[in-house]
Design an enzyme around this catalytic site. Structure first.
Site, short mmCIF file in Angstrom:
data_model
loop_
_atom_site.label_atom_id
_atom_site.label_comp_id
_atom_site.label_asym_id
_atom_site.label_seq_id
_atom_site.Cartn_x
_atom_site.Cartn_y
_atom_site.Cartn_z
N CYS A 178 -94.42 -18.26 -39.95
CA CYS A 178 -93.79 -17.68 -41.15
C CYS A 178 -92.30 -17.61 -41.25
CB CYS A 178 -94.31 -16.55 -41.79
SG CYS A 178 -93.91 -15.54 -43.23
N LEU A 179 -91.54 -18.12 -42.16
CA LEU A 179 -90.37 -18.03 -42.23
C LEU A 179 -89.52 -16.70 -42.20
CD1 LEU A 179 -89.29 -20.96 -44.76
CD2 LEU A 179 -89.22 -21.02 -42.05
N HIS A 182 -98.67 -13.74 -49.66
CA HIS A 182 -97.12 -13.20 -49.68
C HIS A 182 -97.24 -12.47 -51.04
CE1 HIS A 182 -94.80 -14.12 -46.19
NE2 HIS A 182 -95.15 -15.19 -46.46
N GLY A 229 -93.67 -23.99 -46.93
CA GLY A 229 -93.99 -22.87 -47.88
C GLY A 229 -92.97 -21.77 -48.18
N HIS A 240 -101.78 -18.77 -47.38
CA HIS A 240 -100.68 -18.08 -46.69
C HIS A 240 -99.56 -17.41 -47.80
CE1 HIS A 240 -97.56 -17.59 -43.45
NE2 HIS A 240 -96.98 -17.43 -44.41
N GLU A 241 -99.17 -18.44 -48.66
CA GLU A 241 -98.25 -18.30 -49.68
C GLU A 241 -98.77 -17.21 -50.79
OE1 GLU A 241 -95.23 -18.80 -48.60
OE2 GLU A 241 -95.91 -20.29 -47.24
N GLN A 258 -89.98 -13.51 -50.41
CA GLN A 258 -89.39 -13.80 -48.91
C GLN A 258 -87.80 -13.99 -49.45
OE1 GLN A 258 -92.31 -16.89 -47.85
NE2 GLN A 258 -91.38 -16.13 -45.92
NI NI Z 1 -94.84 -16.92 -45.00
#
Ligand code: NI
Length: 173
Positions: A95-96, A141, A48, A137-138, A53
């Site tokens: 998380c990226l 963000h 995701g 989670h997304e 991000q």
């Molecule tokens: Ni994340």
């Protein structure tokens, strides 16, 4: 045109703490951004990615929680959790934007989500399992919330320091 891989912001970054604006007009630029985000997510690899991000403070997320077999890319503009189950589930999240760090987070096990798709049509769907965790989670963000915000202050600070150190190392090259 081939999609472009975008640089992913690493925590801490003020842009990861911002409330993102709703997408008012689904432009071709935003569709291109969604394609680029999918490419960036698959390349990372991740399941995701949210627009902030990659430094864009608009309400757009992409996901694909299929680990084997045919890809199932999902693009959501203005995603919204419409209802959540009382049942909770625990997943080890990453998380990226916080590379190489993971922690267990408890969230509703099932959620109903509404969004606008690539063609501008409203969609509604129930998600469970990994998809439910990922979509929550997304969406977090887009509200400037990271998965480490669910942890205690000690753990959050420790993970932030590690991420800061990694970020410095990456900047040095
Ligand atoms: Ni994340």
């Amino acid at each position: 045109m081939r999609a472009m891989i975008k640089p992913i912001l690493i925590h801490p970054d003020p842009r990861l703490k911002k409330l993102c604006a709703p997408v008012a007009d689904l432009s071709d630029d935003l569709r291109t951004l969604a394609e680029d985000m999918l490419e960036t997510m698959y390349d990372a690899p991740g399941i995701g990615l949210a627009a902030p991000q990659v430094g864009v403070l608009e309400r757009l997320i992409v996901m694909d929680c299929i680990k084997e077999g045919e890809p199932e890319p999902v693009v959501m503009f203005n995603p919204e959790v419409l209802s959540s189950s009382e049942d909770q589930s625990v997943y080890e999240e990453g998380c990226l934007s916080i590379p190489e760090q993971f922690a267990e987070v408890t969230r509703p096990a099932e959620v109903r989500v509404g969004w606008i798709d690539m063609d501008g049509n409203p969609q509604e769907k129930d998600f469970d399992g990994l998809w439910a965790t990922c979509v929550q989670h997304e969406i977090d963000h887009l509200n400037g919330k990271l998965f480490i915000d669910y942890l205690g202050p000690m753990k959050r600070q420790m993970m932030t320091r590690k991420s800061q150190k990694l970020k410095r190392e990456l900047a040095r090259g």
